[in-house]
Enzyme design. Structure first.
Site, PDB file in Angstrom:
ATOM      1  N   LYS A   1     -55.275  12.812 -15.632  1.00 58.13           N
ATOM      2  CA  LYS A   1     -54.383  11.705 -15.510  1.00 58.13           C
ATOM      3  C   LYS A   1     -53.980  11.251 -13.795  1.00 58.13           C
ATOM      4  O   LYS A   1     -53.919  12.177 -13.206  1.00 58.13           O
ATOM      5  CB  LYS A   1     -52.814  12.332 -16.031  1.00 58.13           C
ATOM      6  CG  LYS A   1     -51.464  10.958 -16.034  1.00 58.13           C
ATOM      7  CD  LYS A   1     -50.099  10.692 -16.187  1.00 58.13           C
ATOM      8  CE  LYS A   1     -49.543   9.855 -16.096  1.00 58.13           C
ATOM      9  NZ  LYS A   1     -48.240  10.132 -16.846  1.00 58.13           N
TER      10      LYS A   1
ATOM     11  N   GLU B   1     -35.760  12.589 -29.446  1.00 56.97           N
ATOM     12  CA  GLU B   1     -34.716  12.164 -29.516  1.00 56.97           C
ATOM     13  C   GLU B   1     -33.763  12.669 -30.390  1.00 56.97           C
ATOM     14  O   GLU B   1     -32.857  12.643 -30.018  1.00 56.97           O
ATOM     15  CB  GLU B   1     -34.748  10.125 -29.147  1.00 56.97           C
ATOM     16  CG  GLU B   1     -34.725  10.000 -27.955  1.00 56.97           C
ATOM     17  CD  GLU B   1     -36.894   9.560 -28.578  1.00 56.97           C
ATOM     18  OE1 GLU B   1     -37.425   9.300 -26.795  1.00 56.97           O
ATOM     19  OE2 GLU B   1     -37.733   9.727 -28.746  1.00 56.97           O
TER      20      GLU B   1
ATOM     21  N   ARG C   1     -34.191   5.089 -31.105  1.00 57.58           N
ATOM     22  CA  ARG C   1     -34.720   6.012 -32.656  1.00 57.58           C
ATOM     23  C   ARG C   1     -34.051   7.524 -33.251  1.00 57.58           C
ATOM     24  O   ARG C   1     -34.217   7.980 -33.397  1.00 57.58           O
ATOM     25  CB  ARG C   1     -36.638   6.725 -31.324  1.00 57.58           C
ATOM     26  CG  ARG C   1     -37.350   5.358 -30.819  1.00 57.58           C
ATOM     27  CD  ARG C   1     -37.720   6.324 -29.516  1.00 57.58           C
ATOM     28  NE  ARG C   1     -38.592   7.307 -30.516  1.00 57.58           N
ATOM     29  CZ  ARG C   1     -39.751   7.885 -30.279  1.00 57.58           C
ATOM     30  NH1 ARG C   1     -40.328   6.526 -30.494  1.00 57.58           N
ATOM     31  NH2 ARG C   1     -40.528   8.747 -30.382  1.00 57.58           N
TER      32      ARG C   1
END
Length: 593
Positions: A248, A336, A364
């Site tokens: 990244k 979640e 969610r």
């Protein structure tokens, strides 16, 4: 001097005319293009830099848009957008009237699925692949690119579980860089690390056991290795899984070395990579820091306090407590549903649980909120960061639905603080003991109180549940606001000619409503205005209308808030102006009375 390749590429058709040996040069040019734009326009940086080679290889090998490519979350799709006919308008990324920061079906035929929340790519691409089979098209390719943080979510495993028993022509590409926004966590992350290090026997490979043709791990930043493997996989039918290792922030030293900060760094010097510092001295605190510092302060005095977040420890500032009390504060990854039910389980055992989730992401876990928390009346404390309009992240991230989707749930208390003092006080009040679950919503950005930490942190007042406050007396019109948008009301009233005509009430408790105060208001005022930074339909204003209808009040009621449309990207000021809840908009509305 080499000629610029990217200058002549407007679509994947142009890309496929290049010789394979030219692709490393194109990768460098694409990286530089992303860096130069994001340095001045801001946005998500590290994720897209890490997948430059993969992005080029996918569009080079596969026949997009006929072959269908789905990007999970979409933080990493900037290179994809640039190569798919949006290079000349990429500078408008995340701006009002510009292109979205995430893949969006209405924006381009190359964006096959709208994303912004995580872990949806496998299910979506599998759905496309099954549909292709049903239509008799067995040659079309369907590719899902998912990160190692996103694949840990339950929905990703639901997709893998189904795909493994189909003959769908599906390729799942795992972009494994060991970090989402914060470092990836959990047993799956440890498993992937062991695979990368060659410590996991191939016959014990988890993905192979799910009936996927597994290959990798390979260097995802080696474009020739990626192209070679994609060519091979293109010829194989059925579910396939390619494990790529990427870095990244690849290509910008600071972004590689500080991947959390450079996920979305703000403005920076494109040459040196140094972030341009913002003037933050003597500014009011960020609401997330008010949350983080307050529960840390409370946790030092109350050992029953626990903090939970699904993959947002830095963004929510739960990191303060995680550093101080690592056994009492948990990052559970992008999960979640698990976060909510884990909170419920802890609450059954007497723990005081602060479950911190961005408002848009609590959607969610809606069933868990209803079934596992509210139905059992467990006093979980939901702390909903990024409530209301969030700005440039746009429609997928605005936290504008929470008042409506929570208000209809029995047992749920809903509190929308006017400022950071009210936020710290409700966080204090909640841990004193509540008989119901509570949702506390607060916005992205800063509060209104300078030097808050020094003057107010640790100095608490208990809040009376269900009580509204009169902020300003008036004679003709009653303004009822909830949340920090009430500060816009105060500023607007200060600008009009006759502020004495307006009474202003802060209804921080959307549920339960202060019905005694409402009876007094409706008996006194013929005109009432409600204001919220959530959707009007089903929200705070709707609650006031319901009250009026139930008690046969005939006052004129005007509802202000977010209209019945998905609000796109733009600055918060621009979006508030569009929704007619900015200070200037409210000044005009109030002046008309």
């Amino acid at each position: 001097m080499k000629s610029n390749l990217l200058e002549h590429i407007h679509s994947p058709i142009d890309l496929r005319l290049l010789d394979e040996a030219q692709l490393p040069q194109l990768a460098q040019e694409l990286r530089d293009f992303i860096i130069n734009i994001v340095a001045t326009k801001e946005g998500h940086l590290g994720a897209s830099l890490g997948v430059v080679e993969l992005t080029i290889a996918l569009h080079y090998i596969f026949n997009t848009p006929d072959d269908l490519l789905v990007w999970d979350v979409g933080h990493q799709a900037y290179g994809h957008k640039i190569l798919t006919e949006r290079k000349t308008i990429f500078h408008t990324n995340r701006q009002l009237g510009g292109i979205s920061g995430f893949p969006k079906r209405s924006e381009s035929i190359y964006d096959t699925f709208g994303v912004g929340h995580s872990s949806t790519s496998i299910s979506a691409a599998l759905g496309m692949a099954i549909a292709s089979n049903l239509k008799g098209d067995f040659n079309k390719q369907h590719i899902a690119v998912i990160g190692d943080a996103s694949i840990a979510s339950g929905m990703a495993f639901e997709g893998l579980n189904h795909a493994g028993v189909t003959d769908a022509n599906l390729l799942v590409i795992l972009n494994d860089n060991a970090i989402g926004i914060d470092p990836s966590v959990g047993a799956l992350k440890k498993y992937l690390t062991s695979v990368k290090e060659g410590k996991n026997p191939r016959q014990n490979n988890m993905i192979r056991s799910l009936n996927f043709d597994y290959s990798g791990p390979i260097d995802g930043n080696d474009i020739f290795a990626v192209i070679k493997e994609l060519k091979r996989l293109k010829k194989i039918k059925g579910p396939k899984f390619l494990h790529l290792i990427t870095t990244k922030g690849k290509g910008l030293q600071q972004a590689e070395e500080n991947q959390v900060k450079y996920h979305a760094p703000g403005k920076f010097d494109a040459t040196t990579g140094e972030i341009i510092p913002k003037q933050e001295e003597n500014l009011p605190p960020k609401y997330q820091d008010v949350f983080g510092l307050t529960i840390l302060n409370l946790a030092t005095k109350n050992e029953k306090i626990v903090g939970i977040t699904p993959a947002m420890p830095s963004g929510s500032s739960l990191k303060f407590m995680m550093d101080a009390f690592p056994k009492r504060a948990f990052d559970v990854g992008i999960a979640e549903q698990h976060a909510v039910t884990l909170s419920a389980g802890m609450a059954t055992q007497g723990m005081i649980v602060y479950c911190n989730i961005y408002s848009t992401f609590l959607q969610r876990a809606y069933d868990q909120v209803i079934h596992d928390v509210a139905l059992q009346n467990l006093p979980v404390i939901f702390c909903l960061d990024r409530a209301g309009l969030v700005g440039e992240d746009g429609a997928t991230h605005h936290g504008v639905f929470d008042l409506a989707y929570l208000r209809c749930i029995p047992n749920m208390i809903i509190y929308d603080p006017l400022n950071e003092i009210d936020l710290q006080n409700i966080l204090y009040t909640a841990q004193l003991g509540l008989n119901h679950p509570i949702a506390i919503r607060y916005p992205r950005g800063r509060g209104v109180t300078n030097n808050w930490k020094k003057l107010h942190l640790g100095k608490y007042e208990k809040i009376e549940i269900g009580k509204a406050k009169l902020l300003q007396s008036g004679s003709k019109v009653a303004i009822l606001s909830t949340g920090t948008i009430g500060n816009n009301v105060t500023l607007a009233l200060a600008k009009i000619q006759h502020p004495e005509n307006f009474a202003h009430y802060d209804f921080a408790f959307v549920k339960p409503l202060d019905e005694n105060e409402l009876h007094a208001i409706f008996n006194q005022f013929e005109t009432i205005i409600t204001i919220e930074d959530g959707i009007i339909k089903g929200g705070f204003g709707s609650a006031i209308l319901e009250f009026a209808a139930t008690h046969n009040y005939t006052s004129t009621i005007q509802l202000l808030g977010i209209p019945d449309v998905f609000i796109e990207q733009g600055s918060i000021d621009e979006l508030q102006q569009y929704c007619k809840i900015s200070v200037d908009s409210l000044e005009i509305i109030f002046s008309s009375y």
